[in-house]
Design a protein around this motif. Structure first.
Motif, PDB file in Angstrom:
ATOM      1  N   GLY A   1       0.626  -1.079  -0.272  1.00  0.00           N
ATOM      2  CA  GLY A   1      -0.180   0.242  -0.096  1.00  0.00           C
ATOM      3  C   GLY A   1       0.823   1.298  -0.280  1.00  0.00           C
ATOM      4  O   GLY A   1       0.019   2.622  -0.328  1.00  0.00           O
ATOM      5  N   ALA A   2       2.227   1.305   0.315  1.00  0.00           N
ATOM      6  CA  ALA A   2       2.337   2.445   0.847  1.00  0.00           C
ATOM      7  C   ALA A   2       3.125   2.987  -0.634  1.00  0.00           C
ATOM      8  O   ALA A   2       3.902   4.271  -1.314  1.00  0.00           O
TER       9      ALA A   2
ATOM     10  N   ASN B   1       3.115   4.026  -5.276  1.00  0.00           N
ATOM     11  CA  ASN B   1       2.030   4.257  -6.181  1.00  0.00           C
ATOM     12  C   ASN B   1       1.924   2.273  -7.350  1.00  0.00           C
ATOM     13  O   ASN B   1       3.086   1.825  -7.038  1.00  0.00           O
TER      14      ASN B   1
ATOM     15  N   ARG C   1      -4.219   7.093   1.040  1.00  0.00           N
ATOM     16  CA  ARG C   1      -3.837   5.563   0.759  1.00  0.00           C
ATOM     17  C   ARG C   1      -2.286   6.101   1.281  1.00  0.00           C
ATOM     18  O   ARG C   1      -1.728   7.275   1.375  1.00  0.00           O
ATOM     19  N   ASP C   2      -1.933   5.015   1.664  1.00  0.00           N
ATOM     20  CA  ASP C   2      -0.602   4.669   2.113  1.00  0.00           C
ATOM     21  C   ASP C   2       0.472   6.184   1.291  1.00  0.00           C
ATOM     22  O   ASP C   2       1.797   6.149   1.717  1.00  0.00           O
ATOM     23  N   TYR C   3       0.764   5.155  -0.593  1.00  0.00           N
ATOM     24  CA  TYR C   3       0.903   6.206  -1.107  1.00  0.00           C
ATOM     25  C   TYR C   3       1.242   6.940  -1.259  1.00  0.00           C
ATOM     26  O   TYR C   3       2.009   8.176  -1.852  1.00  0.00           O
TER      27      TYR C   3
ATOM     28  N   ALA D   1       0.523   9.263   0.813  1.00  0.00           N
ATOM     29  CA  ALA D   1       0.839   9.559   2.989  1.00  0.00           C
ATOM     30  C   ALA D   1       3.109  10.093   1.904  1.00  0.00           C
ATOM     31  O   ALA D   1       3.795  10.641   2.699  1.00  0.00           O
ATOM     32  N   SER D   2       3.048   8.354   1.451  1.00  0.00           N
ATOM     33  CA  SER D   2       4.804   8.507   1.164  1.00  0.00           C
ATOM     34  C   SER D   2       5.051   9.450   0.023  1.00  0.00           C
ATOM     35  O   SER D   2       5.981  10.540   0.132  1.00  0.00           O
ATOM     36  N   ALA D   3       4.287   9.693  -0.525  1.00  0.00           N
ATOM     37  CA  ALA D   3       4.810  11.366  -1.435  1.00  0.00           C
ATOM     38  C   ALA D   3       4.734  12.628  -0.792  1.00  0.00           C
ATOM     39  O   ALA D   3       5.623  12.899  -0.943  1.00  0.00           O
ATOM     40  N   ARG D   4       3.757  12.677   0.413  1.00  0.00           N
ATOM     41  CA  ARG D   4       4.385  13.588   0.663  1.00  0.00           C
ATOM     42  C   ARG D   4       5.346  13.619   1.422  1.00  0.00           C
ATOM     43  O   ARG D   4       6.473  14.282   1.959  1.00  0.00           O
ATOM     44  N   ILE D   5       5.449  12.423   2.298  1.00  0.00           N
ATOM     45  CA  ILE D   5       6.831  12.461   3.297  1.00  0.00           C
ATOM     46  C   ILE D   5       7.795  13.085   2.309  1.00  0.00           C
ATOM     47  O   ILE D   5       8.919  13.471   3.465  1.00  0.00           O
ATOM     48  N   ILE D   6       8.078  12.538   0.789  1.00  0.00           N
ATOM     49  CA  ILE D   6       9.189  12.418   0.376  1.00  0.00           C
ATOM     50  C   ILE D   6      10.130  14.377  -0.124  1.00  0.00           C
ATOM     51  O   ILE D   6      10.250  14.157  -0.957  1.00  0.00           O
TER      52      ILE D   6
ATOM     53  N   GLU E   1       0.037  10.327  -8.934  1.00  0.00           N
ATOM     54  CA  GLU E   1      -0.173   9.503  -7.756  1.00  0.00           C
ATOM     55  C   GLU E   1      -1.566   8.859  -7.993  1.00  0.00           C
ATOM     56  O   GLU E   1      -1.991   7.488  -7.719  1.00  0.00           O
TER      57      GLU E   1
ATOM     58  N   ASN F   1      -4.367   6.137 -10.944  1.00  0.00           N
ATOM     59  CA  ASN F   1      -4.993   5.031 -10.417  1.00  0.00           C
ATOM     60  C   ASN F   1      -6.756   5.717  -9.791  1.00  0.00           C
ATOM     61  O   ASN F   1      -7.144   4.688  -9.863  1.00  0.00           O
TER      62      ASN F   1
END
Lengths: 261, 269, 275
Positions: free
Chosen positions: B105-106, B108, C166-168, C170-175, C186, C190
């Motif tokens: 899930g982390a 894309n 979704r986590d991805y 959040a992950s994009a924001r984090i980087i 992102e 989808n």
């Protein structure tokens, strides 16, 4: 003693897969026995559970035999065995009241009328230690926490007093505190009803703390089957030793201590 | 409760002070975090432990600026972390990375290993385009993955490999702190041990700090120097990991210790 | 590559695709198969099907070739159906994505507009629009799209809202990724596939709406459509029912083909998600 469940050379191959997901697994489960099936993802442990429950996806090829010697006939899902899954949301209907869902299982498999089924459902919710069962009967699944939903799923699964409960990673989505409570619940239910349990898990310590026997699955095969204590103390298969070696326990030396610069 | 541990007199890397956060859920106010404070030094791992709903993930998400607190201050790497906005925040985010629980899930679903790892290089201009592949290879090597995975899709590699790629993506940012939110809980046991070893090794090499969020005390014990135990939105106990496990003082710490399944134990019959 | 294989793996999809291929071929080849105006008088009126080899499906009240009408009608039906669906999906996806991203007041305002369109039945909307404007082909297409864009809008918004959490993301924001890039790289790619899967249903609906408009005499009078053929046959329904039944069957085949194709598409996308 007549075995409750008897598997002979059970193999399963999924469509468009060359390798079997389950390869010639044979084992017996005695009435009232608690058997843990452990293994990592892809080991075939969940396929085994699905095969037992008759829930394999369309197109999967199954060979070998599943017999229920103590029944003398094939088992009916819900009546002879119940099943709980990792995600309790998958087995509860979000738009039906808890009382209806638990009573429905009792009504369908035991042939009770709605009133008697309702009384039984109330009793079952009490047995799985849902606080205030009267109130819970009228509530919907989303009003409960994950651990309570799992208890409700268990109540529905045991409503028809099945001889066997299959728990497929039923505690792995829950935190350790709730997991310990569910494990205690399994232990009590089995002791009180003489119900057998198949506990499918990736956690060898969880298996050792609950099960009478442990079956170790690896790459679709059953690599070792032994009483729980014996398996933990004197593992025979290399893979079992590997699993025990990688298990992270409170007794382990911290890893940060190992790599002092 | 205030964090009381001295850290050799040096300025701690992260200081979160009196963080509070409430949510409105079903018309009711739920206090997710109630006056929570933690500190973390460079090269240190703090284990954040608690049952689900105790607020540990909320705290992790406040610290990573994924959600905003109602009250409290955070200082990180010598700056007012909660005061950063917009492009200034995006620039500084590089220093604090996060690895999530669900390795699938982390990412894309359309990402490749290469794009996942090189996104930070591109965004923060950490390397010219011509060097991306080389840098990505070096990062894969650091997380002990073969370079041959570089052109695979994220869906084509295993869960354990994905979690290593997530680490490589975080490392690409050259961070000083990585927040690990149940980062090994979804992995098979044998892979879990390998990832923990890798985390410890990376920390030794780079002096990284980790905020290690978990509900599993055994895993936390393996990697954390100190632990903070959370219960109902508060920190109820904190101290060196070994001390808390040997002599827990709070009921929640005792419950978490008792709940860890043991391989060799007295079994009730 | 594997997506194509998954599509072929679903029997509904294959049957639907074959049906549509045949229809598309017929529509494209219509001027070659039956040159000239299909609305011209070709022979004796009210010839029953299979009586004269020159008119395999017979002739209508005015002596027009039914088969020629059917073949040319496929052009109009498919063109209007597909074009209206494209317009509807495009408008819907843009509005829905905008609402999902912006949130707050913009979201509220846009969704109330969606509500307003949704409480009026799509057919009535098209009917009103065509009655006011001239019934030309582009007007008909736009009129049908007007009643069909709300579904894609709601779906696109729901997808965007779910993907945003979704986590991805959040992950994009984090980087430190820029919000615009998060939206375009992102979230959007989808969010679109399920909306596309819905488009098959919209094409089927649009084909039916077009037929209904033509049946009521509100289609473009200069082109032959299946709806106008059914309407034409209505006055002699007792004596020559084939005049309404034959184009009706063509309509059914088209809608089933589009629907099955959409099912295949949905299965394909669903399996990709699981993989």
């Amino acid at each position: 003693m007549t075995a409750l469940l008897h598997l002979t050379e059970l193999s399963v191959t999924y469509p468009r897969q060359a390798e079997p997901a389950l390869d010639a697994v044979s084992l017996d489960i005695a009435p009232g026995e608690k058997l843990a099936i452990i293994g990592e993802s892809g080991s075939g442990k969940s396929t085994l559970a699905l095969a037992l429950a008759g829930l394999l996806p369309r197109g999967a090829r199954l060979s070998g035999n599943i017999t229920w010697p103590s029944l003398g006939r094939s088992a009916r899902a819900g009546a002879d065995f119940g099943m709980v899954f990792q995600d309790p949301g998958a087995s509860l209907n979000p738009v039906l009241r808890i009382g209806e869902q638990v009573a429905e299982a009792a009504q369908r498999h035991l042939g009770l009328d709605w009133e008697k089924a309702g009384i039984l459902a109330l009793e079952l919710l009490g047995r799985v230690r849902i606080p205030d069962p009267e109130l819970a009967m009228r509530a919907y699944p989303h009003q409960f926490s994950g651990g309570q939903r799992q208890r409700i799923a268990i109540a529905a699964a045991i409503a028809a007093r099945p001889r066997l409960l299959i728990a497929d990673e039923a505690t792995s989505a829950l935190d350790v505190l709730v997991q310990a409570e569910i494990v205690a619940l399994f232990r009590d239910l089995c002791a009180a009803d003489g119900m057998a349990l198949i506990l499918i898990t990736h956690d060898i310590a969880l298996a050792a703390s609950l099960a009478d026997r442990i079956a170790v699955m690896h790459q679709a095969r059953l690599v070792e089957l032994a009483p729980a204590l014996q398996l933990v103390e004197t593992p025979q298969a290399d893979y079992t030793r590997h699993l025990l070696g990688t298990h992270i326990d409170l007794t382990d030396t911290p890893r940060i201590g190992r790599t002092v610069p | 409760m205030k964090e009381g541990l001295a850290t050799d007199g040096a300025e701690p890397l992260l200081v979160a002070n009196s963080i509070s956060r409430r949510f409105i859920s079903g018309g009711r106010r739920v206090t997710a975090l109630d006056d929570v404070s933690i500190t973390l030094s460079a090269g240190e791992t703090l284990g954040l432990l608690g049952p689900s709903g105790s607020g540990k993930s909320t705290l992790a998400r406040v610290i990573t600026r994924l959600i905003e607190p109602d009250a409290g201050e955070v200082s990180f790497a010598g700056q007012d972390w909660l005061g950063l906005k917009g492009s200034a925040l995006r620039r500084q985010r590089r220093l604090m990375q996060m690895v999530f629980q669900d390795p699938l899930g982390a990412f894309n679903p359309r990402a490749s290993v290469l794009s996942a790892i090189t996104d930070p290089l591109r965004i923060h201009r950490l390397a010219p385009r011509g060097q991306w592949r080389m840098r990505a290879n070096a990062l894969l090597d650091r997380v002990q993955l073969p370079a041959s995975l570089l052109d695979r899709g994220i869906g084509e590699i295993s869960g354990g490999q994905r979690q290593r790629v997530a680490l490589a993506r975080a490392l690409a940012c050259e961070p000083r702190l990585i927040v690990l939110d149940e980062a090994v809980s979804a992995l098979d046991v044998s892979i879990r041990g390998q990832i923990l070893d890798l985390l410890v090794e990376l920390q030794r090499q780079d002096g990284l700090a980790y905020l290690f969020v978990s509900h599993d005390l055994a895993v936390v014990k393996a990697v954390a120097h100190r632990v903070a135990i959370m219960d109902a939105g508060r920190i109820v106990e904190t101290g060196p990991t070994g001390r808390v496990i040997a002599q827990p003082s709070s009921p929640m710490a005792r419950a978490l210790i008792a709940a860890v399944p043991r391989l060799h134990q007295e079994r009730p019959r | 590559m594997s997506a194509v294989r998954r599509f072929i793996g679903s029997p509904e999809g294959v049957i639907g695709a074959l049906l549509l291929l045949v229809l598309a071929a017929i529509a494209l080849l219509a001027p070659l198969l039956f040159p000239g105006d299909p609305l011209r008088i070709a022979g004796r009126p009210l010839l029953v099907p299979f009586a004269d080899p020159a008119f395999p499906l017979g002739t209508d009240r005015l002596g027009r070739n039914v088969l020629a009408g059917l073949v040319h009608g496929a052009r109009a039906s498919l063109l209007v159906g597909i074009a209206a669906a494209l317009v509807a999906v495009a408008i819907g996806a843009i509005i829905g994505t905008l609402a999902g991203f912006a949130g707050g007041l913009v979201d509220e305002a846009l969704m109330r507009v969606v509500d307003a369109f949704q409480i009026v039945p799509g057919f009535l909307l098209a009917l009103a629009f065509v009655s006011v404007a001239q019934p030309t082909l582009p007007v008909v297409i736009f009129a049908i799209a007007l009643g069909a864009w709300t579904g894609p809008a709601r779906l696109a918004r729901a997808e965007v809202l779910s993907i945003r959490e979704r986590d991805y993301v959040a992950s994009a924001r984090i980087i430190g990724m820029h919000p615009l890039e998060i939206a375009l790289r992102e979230v959007l790619p989808n969010a679109i596939p399920p909306v596309l899967a819905l488009s098959a249903v919209i094409v089927a609906g649009a084909v039916l709406t077009e037929a209904a408009l033509s049946f009521l005499g509100l289609g473009d009078p200069n082109i032959v459509t299946w709806g106008s053929m059914i309407a034409e046959g209505r006055s002699v329904l007792r004596s020559a029912p084939y005049l309404s039944i034959v184009p009706g069957l063509a309509l059914v085949a088209t809608v089933i083909g589009v629907y099955l194709f959409g099912e295949g598409l949905a299965t394909m996308l669903a399996r990709r998600d699981r993989a």
